[in-house]
Design an enzyme around this catalytic site. Structure first.
Site, mmCIF file in Angstrom:
data_model
loop_
_atom_site.group_PDB
_atom_site.id
_atom_site.type_symbol
_atom_site.label_atom_id
_atom_site.label_comp_id
_atom_site.label_asym_id
_atom_site.label_seq_id
_atom_site.Cartn_x
_atom_site.Cartn_y
_atom_site.Cartn_z
ATOM 1 N N ALA A 136 -60.123 47.436 10.373
ATOM 2 C CA ALA A 136 -58.890 46.802 9.900
ATOM 3 C C ALA A 136 -58.734 46.921 8.389
ATOM 4 O O ALA A 136 -57.609 46.975 7.885
ATOM 5 C CB ALA A 136 -58.875 45.338 10.319
ATOM 6 N N THR A 137 -59.842 46.948 7.656
ATOM 7 C CA THR A 137 -59.727 47.101 6.199
ATOM 8 C C THR A 137 -58.995 48.397 5.881
ATOM 9 O O THR A 137 -58.054 48.428 5.074
ATOM 10 C CB THR A 137 -61.131 47.098 5.547
ATOM 11 N N ASN A 197 -58.725 34.308 9.426
ATOM 12 C CA ASN A 197 -60.125 34.411 9.838
ATOM 13 C C ASN A 197 -60.932 33.150 9.541
ATOM 14 O O ASN A 197 -61.830 32.788 10.281
ATOM 15 C CB ASN A 197 -60.783 35.623 9.173
ATOM 16 N N GLN A 224 -57.710 39.018 13.824
ATOM 17 C CA GLN A 224 -58.299 37.841 14.464
ATOM 18 C C GLN A 224 -57.477 37.372 15.664
ATOM 19 O O GLN A 224 -58.000 36.640 16.508
ATOM 20 C CB GLN A 224 -58.425 36.686 13.452
ATOM 21 N N SER A 244 -59.175 45.560 14.613
ATOM 22 C CA SER A 244 -60.566 45.960 14.420
ATOM 23 C C SER A 244 -61.333 45.735 15.712
ATOM 24 O O SER A 244 -61.252 44.660 16.309
ATOM 25 C CB SER A 244 -61.180 45.107 13.307
ATOM 26 N N HIS A 252 -64.580 45.397 16.333
ATOM 27 C CA HIS A 252 -65.761 44.515 16.418
ATOM 28 C C HIS A 252 -65.425 43.040 16.495
ATOM 29 O O HIS A 252 -66.309 42.202 16.605
ATOM 30 C CB HIS A 252 -66.763 44.806 15.284
ATOM 31 N N THR A 309 -63.006 64.062 11.130
ATOM 32 C CA THR A 309 -63.319 64.129 12.564
ATOM 33 C C THR A 309 -63.388 62.716 13.147
ATOM 34 O O THR A 309 -63.981 61.820 12.557
ATOM 35 C CB THR A 309 -64.671 64.860 12.771
ATOM 36 N N CYS A 351 -71.135 33.044 -2.035
ATOM 37 C CA CYS A 351 -72.072 32.798 -3.131
ATOM 38 C C CYS A 351 -72.028 33.988 -4.090
ATOM 39 O O CYS A 351 -72.318 35.111 -3.697
ATOM 40 C CB CYS A 351 -73.460 32.643 -2.540
HETATM 41 C C1 PLP Z 1 -58.204 38.950 9.325
HETATM 42 C C2 PLP Z 1 -59.105 40.105 9.060
HETATM 43 N N1 PLP Z 1 -58.583 41.249 8.564
HETATM 44 C C3 PLP Z 1 -59.341 42.314 8.313
HETATM 45 C C4 PLP Z 1 -60.700 42.300 8.527
HETATM 46 C C5 PLP Z 1 -61.515 43.531 8.215
HETATM 47 O O1 PLP Z 1 -61.890 44.178 9.406
HETATM 48 P P1 PLP Z 1 -62.961 45.357 9.384
HETATM 49 O O2 PLP Z 1 -64.302 44.690 9.412
HETATM 50 O O3 PLP Z 1 -62.696 46.134 10.639
HETATM 51 O O4 PLP Z 1 -62.722 46.176 8.185
HETATM 52 C C6 PLP Z 1 -61.302 41.140 9.029
HETATM 53 C C7 PLP Z 1 -62.760 41.064 9.214
HETATM 54 O O5 PLP Z 1 -63.394 40.081 8.865
HETATM 55 C C8 PLP Z 1 -60.476 40.012 9.308
HETATM 56 O O6 PLP Z 1 -60.977 38.873 9.794
#
Ligand code: PLP
Length: 378
Positions: A70-71, A146, A174, A194, A196, A232, A320
């Site tokens: 997602a990033t 999140n 989320q 995302s 995971h 790829t 932290c």
């Molecule tokens: C709301 C939200 N956006 C984006 C991300 C980023 O996802 P990724 O770990 O796939 O880059 C997260 C992950 O913590 C998230 O909670």
């Protein structure tokens, strides 16, 4: 056995995704761009997974572009769409994968309005609407946060943006798997996802966008993902992501109900057993799996570590940095003081958590919180 109540950070790979990935890892090594049979088989796997992701989200398969997560999906959309002079309406409760690119773009001449949430973390629709200007190019709002699980009014905002011809991007990372995210019903233009967070592996996700021609790619070379993302394809990750989406779809609304039952019991146990607690959110406006709680007078990171030693994983919104604990920006935006924010912890349930584990967590909290309070103020 440890108790994982940190599913918003990441959730274990589900059996369906694990077996799909194992098969691809051991049996399918082709490059999807190769013309030979091995390549065609890998391509078929990628396209089947694209359909699985699209089906879960009510999207057209052709709108799904795989990314590393997602990033990257958020970065691709923001850097790929915006140009100096554009205006963006966003919120103060975005994930850093949205807020940091927008900060960088602001340095390059994009103007950004960040709308504040209310005390429960929800951003009022009227405030978002009032911030729209003639030069607004994008409205960018997280579907559900999140840290707090606060759900934003995406369906209503989508209707408003559609009526005004504005692009709405929602980080749905989320929300997917915890709420219905149905692009056939909600007129959002693009979302980030995302794997995971929903039972797939780390390092794979997607940007789902109805219209892609105007998005400039971040990674060029090779022309993969119809030119939006060179490189790829991560065929193993993509196969795992597709299988995880199939598993989530097969569970249907029962998944949401089961999560909510566990979360609600956790809050009930905390509220009944411990004085001086506050839910940073509320049942009507929060993801069914998330509970962010302030334990008055407790240093969150001390409670987090005490729980960790007892085999219970939770999360503090605070991070932290070089020895000092920074309070959560999200909780500060919701009007909490730095002390209140530092006294808050996030519990997030998911697959594998059962009722017995929740009772154990309540029981340990009822012992640990008074003990930490007895040690003095945070
Ligand atoms: C709301 C939200 N956006 C984006 C991300 C980023 O996802 P990724 O770990 O796939 O880059 C997260 C992950 O913590 C998230 O909670």
């Amino acid at each position: 056995m440890r108790i994982h109540l940190d599913h918003n950070a990441t959730t274990p790979v589900c059996p369906e995704a694990a077996s799909a990935m194992r098969r691809v890892l051991l049996e399918e090594f082709g490059n999807p761009s190769s013309v030979a049979l091995e390549g065609a088989r890998a391509r078929a796997l990628v396209e089947a997974a694209r359909e699985d992701v699209a089906r879960l989200l009510g999207a057209a398969p052709d709108h799904v572009r795989f990314t590393s997560g997602a990033t990257e999906a958020n970065n691709t959309l923001l850097f790929g769409l915006l140009a100096p002079g554009d205006h963006v309406v966003t919120t103060q409760v975005e994930h850093p994968s949205v807020s940091a690119p927008l900060e960088a773009l602001a340095m390059r001449g994009v103007s950004v309005d960040r709308i504040a949430p209310d005390a429960d973390g929800c951003v009022p629709l009227a405030a978002l609407e009032a911030a729209i200007r003639p030069e607004t190019r994008l409205v960018c709002v997280i579907w559900a946060n999140n840290e707090t699980g606060a759900i934003q009014p995406i369906p209503e905002l989508a209707a408003l943006c559609r009526a005004r011809g504005l692009w709405l991007h929602a980080d749905a990372t989320q929300a997917i798997g915890k709420l219905p995210v149905d692009l056939a019903a909600v007129a959002v233009d693009s979302i980030a996802s995302s794997a995971h967070k929903l039972g797939g592996p780390k390092g794979i996700g997607a940007l789902i966008a109805r219209e892609q021609k105007t998005i400039r790619p971040l990674l060029v070379g090779g022309g993969q993902e119809r030119g939006l993302r060179g490189g790829t394809e991560n065929v193993i990750g993509i196969a795992g992501y597709g299988a995880a989406c199939r598993a989530v779809a097969a569970e249907g609304p029962e998944r949401e109900r089961a999560l909510r039952t566990l979360r609600d019991r956790l809050w009930q146990g905390i509220e009944q057993g411990i004085a001086g607690v506050r839910w940073n959110g509320g049942p009507a406006t929060t993801l069914p799996n998330t509970l962010n709680v302030e334990f008055e007078g407790v240093a969150g990171e001390v409670l987090l570590q005490a729980l960790d030693l007892e085999g219970i994983a939770v999360s503090a919104g605070a991070a932290c940095h070089s020895g000092s604990v920074e309070p959560s920006k999200i909780l500060l935006a919701m009007g909490r003081t730095p002390e209140e924010a530092r006294a808050s912890l996030r519990f997030s349930v998911g697959q594998g958590v059962d009722a017995g584990q929740i009772e154990r967590v309540i029981e340990r909290l009822c012992v640990l919180v008074p003990r930490i309070r007895g040690l003095g103020a945070p």
